[in-house]
Design a protein around this motif. Structure first.
Motif, PDB file in Angstrom:
ATOM      1  N   VAL A   5       0.834  -1.207   0.000  1.00  0.00           N
ATOM      2  CA  VAL A   5       0.000   0.000   0.000  1.00  0.00           C
ATOM      3  C   VAL A   5       0.870   1.260   0.000  1.00  0.00           C
ATOM      4  CG1 VAL A   5      -1.708   1.328   1.291  1.00  0.00           C
ATOM      5  CG2 VAL A   5      -1.918  -1.161   1.150  1.00  0.00           C
ATOM      6  N   ALA A   6       1.902   1.255   0.829  1.00  0.00           N
ATOM      7  CA  ALA A   6       2.787   2.417   0.917  1.00  0.00           C
ATOM      8  C   ALA A   6       3.473   2.697  -0.420  1.00  0.00           C
ATOM      9  CB  ALA A   6       3.825   2.210   2.008  1.00  0.00           C
ATOM     10  N   PHE A   7       4.003   1.658  -1.075  1.00  0.00           N
ATOM     11  CA  PHE A   7       4.683   1.850  -2.352  1.00  0.00           C
ATOM     12  C   PHE A   7       3.727   2.391  -3.420  1.00  0.00           C
ATOM     13  CE2 PHE A   7       7.802  -1.571  -0.893  1.00  0.00           C
ATOM     14  CZ  PHE A   7       8.804  -0.659  -0.635  1.00  0.00           C
ATOM     15  N   ASN A   8       2.469   1.943  -3.374  1.00  0.00           N
ATOM     16  CA  ASN A   8       1.493   2.386  -4.367  1.00  0.00           C
ATOM     17  C   ASN A   8       0.977   3.802  -4.103  1.00  0.00           C
ATOM     18  OD1 ASN A   8       1.617   0.007  -5.842  1.00  0.00           O
ATOM     19  ND2 ASN A   8      -0.038  -0.962  -4.689  1.00  0.00           N
ATOM     20  N   ALA A   9       0.984   4.211  -2.837  1.00  0.00           N
ATOM     21  CA  ALA A   9       0.344   5.479  -2.475  1.00  0.00           C
ATOM     22  C   ALA A   9       1.314   6.631  -2.266  1.00  0.00           C
ATOM     23  CB  ALA A   9      -0.490   5.282  -1.198  1.00  0.00           C
ATOM     24  N   ILE A  10       2.593   6.336  -1.996  1.00  0.00           N
ATOM     25  CA  ILE A  10       3.558   7.383  -1.646  1.00  0.00           C
ATOM     26  C   ILE A  10       4.623   7.474  -2.737  1.00  0.00           C
ATOM     27  CG2 ILE A  10       5.239   8.185   0.051  1.00  0.00           C
ATOM     28  CD1 ILE A  10       3.765   6.363   2.108  1.00  0.00           C
ATOM     29  N   ASN A  11       4.860   8.688  -3.207  1.00  0.00           N
ATOM     30  CA  ASN A  11       5.913   8.938  -4.186  1.00  0.00           C
ATOM     31  C   ASN A  11       7.040   9.685  -3.486  1.00  0.00           C
ATOM     32  OD1 ASN A  11       7.592   9.772  -6.261  1.00  0.00           O
ATOM     33  ND2 ASN A  11       5.926  10.369  -7.631  1.00  0.00           N
ATOM     34  N   VAL A  21      17.563   1.927  -8.450  1.00  0.00           N
ATOM     35  CA  VAL A  21      16.602   2.482  -7.496  1.00  0.00           C
ATOM     36  C   VAL A  21      15.470   3.189  -8.227  1.00  0.00           C
ATOM     37  CG1 VAL A  21      16.309   4.018  -5.517  1.00  0.00           C
ATOM     38  CG2 VAL A  21      18.495   2.857  -5.876  1.00  0.00           C
ATOM     39  N   SER A  22      14.241   2.857  -7.877  1.00  0.00           N
ATOM     40  CA  SER A  22      13.094   3.636  -8.330  1.00  0.00           C
ATOM     41  C   SER A  22      13.061   4.933  -7.545  1.00  0.00           C
ATOM     42  CB  SER A  22      11.791   2.858  -8.086  1.00  0.00           C
ATOM     43  OG  SER A  22      10.681   3.726  -8.059  1.00  0.00           O
ATOM     44  N   ARG A  23      13.021   6.069  -8.245  1.00  0.00           N
ATOM     45  CA  ARG A  23      13.015   7.360  -7.565  1.00  0.00           C
ATOM     46  C   ARG A  23      11.746   7.551  -6.734  1.00  0.00           C
ATOM     47  NH1 ARG A  23      16.987  10.652  -9.863  1.00  0.00           N
ATOM     48  NH2 ARG A  23      16.004  12.497  -8.955  1.00  0.00           N
ATOM     49  N   MET A  40      20.129  11.083  -5.181  1.00  0.00           N
ATOM     50  CA  MET A  40      21.314  10.249  -5.339  1.00  0.00           C
ATOM     51  C   MET A  40      21.243   9.451  -6.637  1.00  0.00           C
ATOM     52  SD  MET A  40      22.001   9.043  -1.409  1.00  0.00           S
ATOM     53  CE  MET A  40      20.277   8.864  -0.947  1.00  0.00           C
ATOM     54  N   PRO A  41      22.328   8.819  -7.050  1.00  0.00           N
ATOM     55  CA  PRO A  41      22.315   8.041  -8.295  1.00  0.00           C
ATOM     56  C   PRO A  41      21.263   6.935  -8.264  1.00  0.00           C
ATOM     57  CG  PRO A  41      24.565   8.380  -7.531  1.00  0.00           C
ATOM     58  CD  PRO A  41      23.668   8.860  -6.433  1.00  0.00           C
ATOM     59  N   GLU A  42      20.721   6.642  -9.452  1.00  0.00           N
ATOM     60  CA  GLU A  42      19.712   5.591  -9.539  1.00  0.00           C
ATOM     61  C   GLU A  42      20.335   4.200  -9.591  1.00  0.00           C
ATOM     62  OE1 GLU A  42      16.780   6.322 -12.537  1.00  0.00           O
ATOM     63  OE2 GLU A  42      16.650   8.447 -12.045  1.00  0.00           O
ATOM     64  N   SER A  43      21.642   4.136  -9.838  1.00  0.00           N
ATOM     65  CA  SER A  43      22.354   2.865  -9.804  1.00  0.00           C
ATOM     66  C   SER A  43      23.246   2.851  -8.567  1.00  0.00           C
ATOM     67  CB  SER A  43      23.202   2.684 -11.064  1.00  0.00           C
ATOM     68  OG  SER A  43      23.858   1.430 -11.044  1.00  0.00           O
ATOM     69  N   LEU A  44      23.032   1.893  -7.688  1.00  0.00           N
ATOM     70  CA  LEU A  44      23.746   1.843  -6.418  1.00  0.00           C
ATOM     71  C   LEU A  44      25.201   1.428  -6.609  1.00  0.00           C
ATOM     72  CD1 LEU A  44      20.975   0.082  -4.296  1.00  0.00           C
ATOM     73  CD2 LEU A  44      21.643   2.488  -4.150  1.00  0.00           C
ATOM     74  N   SER A  45      26.047   1.957  -5.756  1.00  0.00           N
ATOM     75  CA  SER A  45      27.469   1.618  -5.818  1.00  0.00           C
ATOM     76  C   SER A  45      27.779   0.314  -5.095  1.00  0.00           C
ATOM     77  CB  SER A  45      28.308   2.747  -5.206  1.00  0.00           C
ATOM     78  OG  SER A  45      27.939   2.956  -3.846  1.00  0.00           O
ATOM     79  N   ILE A  68       9.834  -8.168  -0.245  1.00  0.00           N
ATOM     80  CA  ILE A  68       9.801  -6.769  -0.691  1.00  0.00           C
ATOM     81  C   ILE A  68      10.753  -6.548  -1.863  1.00  0.00           C
ATOM     82  CG2 ILE A  68      10.458  -4.420  -0.006  1.00  0.00           C
ATOM     83  CD1 ILE A  68       9.154  -4.960   2.682  1.00  0.00           C
ATOM     84  N   GLY A  69      11.949  -7.104  -1.786  1.00  0.00           N
ATOM     85  CA  GLY A  69      12.899  -6.938  -2.874  1.00  0.00           C
ATOM     86  C   GLY A  69      12.418  -7.521  -4.173  1.00  0.00           C
ATOM     87  N   ASN A  70      11.831  -8.714  -4.111  1.00  0.00           N
ATOM     88  CA  ASN A  70      11.417  -9.410  -5.326  1.00  0.00           C
ATOM     89  C   ASN A  70      10.061  -8.939  -5.854  1.00  0.00           C
ATOM     90  OD1 ASN A  70      13.757 -11.026  -5.281  1.00  0.00           O
ATOM     91  ND2 ASN A  70      12.803 -12.508  -3.911  1.00  0.00           N
ATOM     92  N   ARG A  71       9.113  -8.714  -4.971  1.00  0.00           N
ATOM     93  CA  ARG A  71       7.762  -8.367  -5.419  1.00  0.00           C
ATOM     94  C   ARG A  71       7.656  -6.922  -5.884  1.00  0.00           C
ATOM     95  NH1 ARG A  71       3.147 -10.295  -1.342  1.00  0.00           N
ATOM     96  NH2 ARG A  71       2.025  -8.941  -2.789  1.00  0.00           N
ATOM     97  N   PHE A  72       8.397  -6.025  -5.242  1.00  0.00           N
ATOM     98  CA  PHE A  72       8.221  -4.613  -5.532  1.00  0.00           C
ATOM     99  C   PHE A  72       9.443  -3.974  -6.196  1.00  0.00           C
ATOM    100  CE2 PHE A  72       5.851  -5.490  -1.470  1.00  0.00           C
ATOM    101  CZ  PHE A  72       4.621  -5.670  -2.089  1.00  0.00           C
ATOM    102  N   SER A  73      10.428  -4.789  -6.539  1.00  0.00           N
ATOM    103  CA  SER A  73      11.651  -4.305  -7.206  1.00  0.00           C
ATOM    104  C   SER A  73      12.280  -3.141  -6.447  1.00  0.00           C
ATOM    105  CB  SER A  73      11.341  -3.902  -8.654  1.00  0.00           C
ATOM    106  OG  SER A  73      10.934  -5.017  -9.407  1.00  0.00           O
ATOM    107  N   VAL A  74      12.418  -3.332  -5.140  1.00  0.00           N
ATOM    108  CA  VAL A  74      13.017  -2.324  -4.263  1.00  0.00           C
ATOM    109  C   VAL A  74      14.324  -2.873  -3.703  1.00  0.00           C
ATOM    110  CG1 VAL A  74      12.749  -1.069  -2.082  1.00  0.00           C
ATOM    111  CG2 VAL A  74      10.815  -1.266  -3.656  1.00  0.00           C
ATOM    112  N   PRO A  75      15.426  -2.134  -3.810  1.00  0.00           N
ATOM    113  CA  PRO A  75      16.667  -2.593  -3.172  1.00  0.00           C
ATOM    114  C   PRO A  75      16.496  -2.630  -1.654  1.00  0.00           C
ATOM    115  CG  PRO A  75      17.094  -0.820  -4.748  1.00  0.00           C
ATOM    116  CD  PRO A  75      15.612  -0.867  -4.543  1.00  0.00           C
TER     117      PRO A  75
END
Length: 317
Positions: free
Chosen positions: A93-99, A200-202, A185-190, A140-147
């Motif tokens: 819900v948080a990922f869908n509702a908060i940018n 990273v999704s902004r 910050m960069p969208e590709s993590l170091s 969370i990492g796999n379902r929502f593509s979040v690092p």
């Protein structure tokens, strides 16, 4: 895995089993509709109990505290907790509702779902909390593509939260000098996350997930808008700055006319709130600043356990 408890004896056994506590931090406190939706997700499974909510409008941040049991197989390995599905549902819900690109606040953050930490309660162990942290991280990492970065007991080498945050730039304000806004910050993590993609999704950012013994959160208001002074005081109080052992601090703007020292007390029985309060008052006096009495942002583990038992007894007459 689906578990159904049909008899009073089975339910009683679950009530008396080992318990885990989850503290779930999101980067939002001002949008009531979003918070309501997250709280509905938190209450979908009555076996996972929402025992507290702490919103802070200046920080634009909310922490939810949930408790439930953990079940084991015949060899004693943890295999199920209602918290897993509940926490993942709240995150969805948080990922869908908060940018995150539209978010700003006076507290640092790296993600929409910024931090999830599991603590053992009652007879539960840190190993069980770590098991649940890693299970939720994979979801969370796999379902929502979040690092997702694991920390403390959930991390393979026990790497601590503040170390990872420092490496990721968490403590550097990026908006209006003393605030945090958007994703800069960069969208590709170091460095490679423990779960999820390296990009990273902004809108979603990064999520930290850990397991550790109880942490007491205690904030002390400073009656000054001088955030530089608050940061000097915070550093001198913290273990990192040569102050009190097992104490981590942040000096932050808090509203239009004050700042505060946000404290994490990692060993409450060793260094408690009174000791921290006294040290802040002494250092603030040297800066010519007044200090108010601090406040806890959550209940003690004993109080949380009692609230959980009371709420469960109401739900299950």
């Amino acid at each position: 895995m689906d578990f159904n408890f049909t008899t009073k004896e089975q339910k009683k056994a679950v009530d008396q089993s080992m318990l885990l506590c989850c503290k779930f931090f999101i980067s939002e406190s001002r949008n009531i509709a979003t918070l309501d939706a997250i709280e509905r997700a938190a209450r979908l499974n009555p076996e996972a109990v929402l025992v507290n909510k702490f919103p802070d409008r200046a920080y634009n941040r909310v922490r939810y505290t949930l408790v439930s049991y953990v079940l084991h197989d015949c060899t004693g390995n943890a295999i199920y907790s209602p918290l897993q599905q509940t926490v993942v549902a709240m995150a969805e819900v948080a990922f869908n509702a908060i940018n995150l690109e539209l978010h700003d606040g006076a507290h640092p953050r790296l993600g929409t779902v910024d931090d999830i930490v599991f603590h053992p309660l009652a007879r539960a162990s840190l190993d069980e909390a770590a098991w649940l942290a890693k299970a939720v991280a994979a979801d969370i990492g796999n379902r929502f593509s979040v690092p997702v970065f694991l920390y403390a007991a959930a991390h393979p080498t026990g790497k601590e939260l503040d170390t990872i945050r420092r490496e990721l730039g968490y403590y550097r304000p990026n908006f209006m000098g003393n605030q945090w806004g958007g994703w800069t910050m960069p969208e590709s993590l170091s460095q490679l996350p423990d779960e999820g993609p390296i990009t990273v999704s902004r809108a979603k950012g990064i999520t930290m997930i850990g397991a550790r013994p109880w942490v007491t959160l205690y904030n002390i208001p400073i009656m000054s808008t001088d955030v530089s002074a608050a940061r000097r005081i915070a550093r001198k109080v913290s273990a990192r700055g040569g102050g009190l052992p097992k104490v981590q601090t942040l000096g932050l703007v808090h509203g239009e006319d004050s700042t505060e020292i946000a404290c994490m007390l990692l060993e409450r029985n060793q260094i408690g709130a009174d000791t921290v309060q006294n040290r802040v008052e002494m250092l603030a006096a040297q800066e010519g600043l007044d200090v108010e009495k601090g406040y806890f942002t959550d209940f003690s583990p004993e109080m949380i356990l009692e609230k959980y038992k009371n709420l469960v007894s109401v739900k299950r007459p």
